[in-house]
Write an enzyme that holds these catalytic residues in place. Structure first.
Site, short mmCIF file in Angstrom:
data_model
loop_
_atom_site.label_atom_id
_atom_site.label_comp_id
_atom_site.label_asym_id
_atom_site.label_seq_id
_atom_site.Cartn_x
_atom_site.Cartn_y
_atom_site.Cartn_z
N HIS A 180 -35.64 52.28 -69.30
CA HIS A 180 -35.13 52.37 -67.93
C HIS A 180 -35.11 53.83 -67.49
O HIS A 180 -35.40 54.72 -68.28
CB HIS A 180 -33.76 51.71 -67.81
CG HIS A 180 -32.65 52.34 -68.60
ND1 HIS A 180 -32.61 52.33 -69.99
CD2 HIS A 180 -31.53 53.01 -68.20
CE1 HIS A 180 -31.51 52.95 -70.39
NE2 HIS A 180 -30.84 53.37 -69.35
N HIS A 188 -32.81 56.10 -66.41
CA HIS A 188 -31.73 57.08 -66.51
C HIS A 188 -32.20 58.36 -67.21
O HIS A 188 -32.96 58.29 -68.19
CB HIS A 188 -30.53 56.48 -67.25
CG HIS A 188 -29.73 55.54 -66.41
ND1 HIS A 188 -28.79 54.68 -66.94
CD2 HIS A 188 -29.72 55.33 -65.06
CE1 HIS A 188 -28.24 53.97 -65.96
NE2 HIS A 188 -28.78 54.35 -64.83
N ASP A 214 -30.97 60.37 -69.30
CA ASP A 214 -30.76 60.51 -70.74
C ASP A 214 -31.68 59.60 -71.55
O ASP A 214 -31.56 59.52 -72.78
CB ASP A 214 -29.29 60.28 -71.11
CG ASP A 214 -28.81 58.87 -70.87
OD1 ASP A 214 -29.25 58.24 -69.87
OD2 ASP A 214 -27.98 58.37 -71.66
N HIS A 215 -32.62 58.96 -70.85
CA HIS A 215 -33.65 58.16 -71.52
C HIS A 215 -35.06 58.65 -71.18
O HIS A 215 -36.02 58.25 -71.84
CB HIS A 215 -33.51 56.68 -71.15
CG HIS A 215 -32.25 56.08 -71.67
ND1 HIS A 215 -32.23 55.21 -72.74
CD2 HIS A 215 -30.96 56.24 -71.30
CE1 HIS A 215 -30.97 54.86 -72.99
NE2 HIS A 215 -30.19 55.48 -72.12
N HIS A 218 -27.96 46.64 -66.34
CA HIS A 218 -27.56 48.05 -66.45
C HIS A 218 -28.30 48.86 -65.39
O HIS A 218 -27.70 49.66 -64.67
CB HIS A 218 -27.88 48.55 -67.85
CG HIS A 218 -27.46 49.97 -68.11
ND1 HIS A 218 -26.14 50.35 -68.13
CD2 HIS A 218 -28.18 51.09 -68.35
CE1 HIS A 218 -26.07 51.65 -68.37
NE2 HIS A 218 -27.30 52.12 -68.50
N ASP A 245 -30.08 50.36 -73.11
CA ASP A 245 -28.64 50.26 -72.86
C ASP A 245 -28.22 48.85 -72.47
O ASP A 245 -27.23 48.68 -71.73
CB ASP A 245 -28.23 51.24 -71.75
CG ASP A 245 -28.23 52.69 -72.20
OD1 ASP A 245 -28.45 52.95 -73.39
OD2 ASP A 245 -28.00 53.57 -71.34
N HIS A 248 -27.37 54.36 -78.05
CA HIS A 248 -26.15 55.17 -78.11
C HIS A 248 -25.30 54.81 -79.32
O HIS A 248 -25.29 53.66 -79.77
CB HIS A 248 -25.30 54.98 -76.85
CG HIS A 248 -25.91 55.56 -75.62
ND1 HIS A 248 -25.75 56.88 -75.26
CD2 HIS A 248 -26.67 55.00 -74.65
CE1 HIS A 248 -26.38 57.11 -74.12
NE2 HIS A 248 -26.97 55.98 -73.73
#
Length: 242
Positions: free
Chosen positions: A57, A59, A61-62, A115, A134, A172
């Site tokens: 996805h 985001h 942090d990905h 998400h 996530d 995570h």
């Protein structure tokens, strides 16, 4: 067919990037690189040339390491078609039902929105492994930022069809906080109480707690065990407020 080598790379405060290597073809892909340097360093240390990035996805942090890894390796970036505008580094866009190869290993793409609206997962059926980003965590699920409890419930129902032995690679290290919450909504679950104790010991020793497995989640994850979308939504709201 040789087994995949899957390496956990801890980055940022609690993210895991997964480095996945096929020893026969020598192809190597990265799942959800938050940052580039630790990933490049680990691949270089192992002598594994990075040939692809697979994003679940959009985001940051990905995807934050996408551009730098691509610039240094020339790798192909694969991402969800529904998030094309939010992952501008993507070379190839995929959706539910598509199949991707890493050497002779084949992954099926699953749409798992909730998400984020276009979130996907990568299921290696023959390897009994799934990379879920996530969507599913050890004893948890992702926040419903862009979707609904109904969508997340459908995701949980689909994941629950997998064999107990299927390894679940999430992004995570949320396990301890998830476990401490889970026992408040499922206080009579002995398997959950036992797992909380094991997780507390592992984290106290600085040990990671993922990957998890579908069997472990089936026994202890209140979101995977929720009987209805309404109940999942109720539990998610409690977790958000905790």
């Amino acid at each position: 067919m040789a087994a995949l080598d899957i390496v956990r790379i801890p980055v940022l405060s609690d993210n895991y990037v997964w480095l996945v290597h096929d020893p026969e073809s020598f192809e190597t892909m990265v799942v959800d690189p938050s940052v580039a340097d630790p990933v490049l360093a680990e691949a270089d240390r192992r002598g594994w040339p990075i040939t692809a990035i697979w994003n679940t996805h959009w985001h940051p942090d990905h995807t934050g390491g996408n551009a730098d890894i691509k610039a240094k390796t020339g790798c192909e970036i694969i991402a969800p078609v529904a998030e094309r505008e939010r992952i501008p580094t993507a070379d190839r866009l995929v959706k539910d039902g598509d199949r991707i190869r890493l050497g002779s290993h084949v992954a099926d793409v699953w749409d798992v929105p909730a998400h984020t609206a276009g979130h996907i997962a990568y299921h290696f059926a023959d390897d009994a492994a799934i990379f879920v980003g996530d969507t599913l965590f050890a004893m948890g699920c992702g926040r419903l930022f862009e979707g609904t409890a109904e969508q997340m419930f459908a995701n949980m129902q689909r994941l629950a069809t997998l064999d107990d032995a299927t390894r679940v690679y999430c992004a995570h290290e949320y396990t301890l906080s998830n476990a401490r919450f889970a026992v408040t909504v499922d206080p009579d679950n002995r398997a959950l109480a036992d797992r909380l104790a094991a997780v507390e010991a592992a984290r106290a020793a600085g040990e990671p707690t993922v990957p998890t497995s579908i069997g472990a989640e089936r026994a202890t994850n209140p979101f995977l065990r929720a009987p209805t979308a309404a109940e999942l939504g109720r539990i998610r709201a409690l977790k958000d407020a905790a």
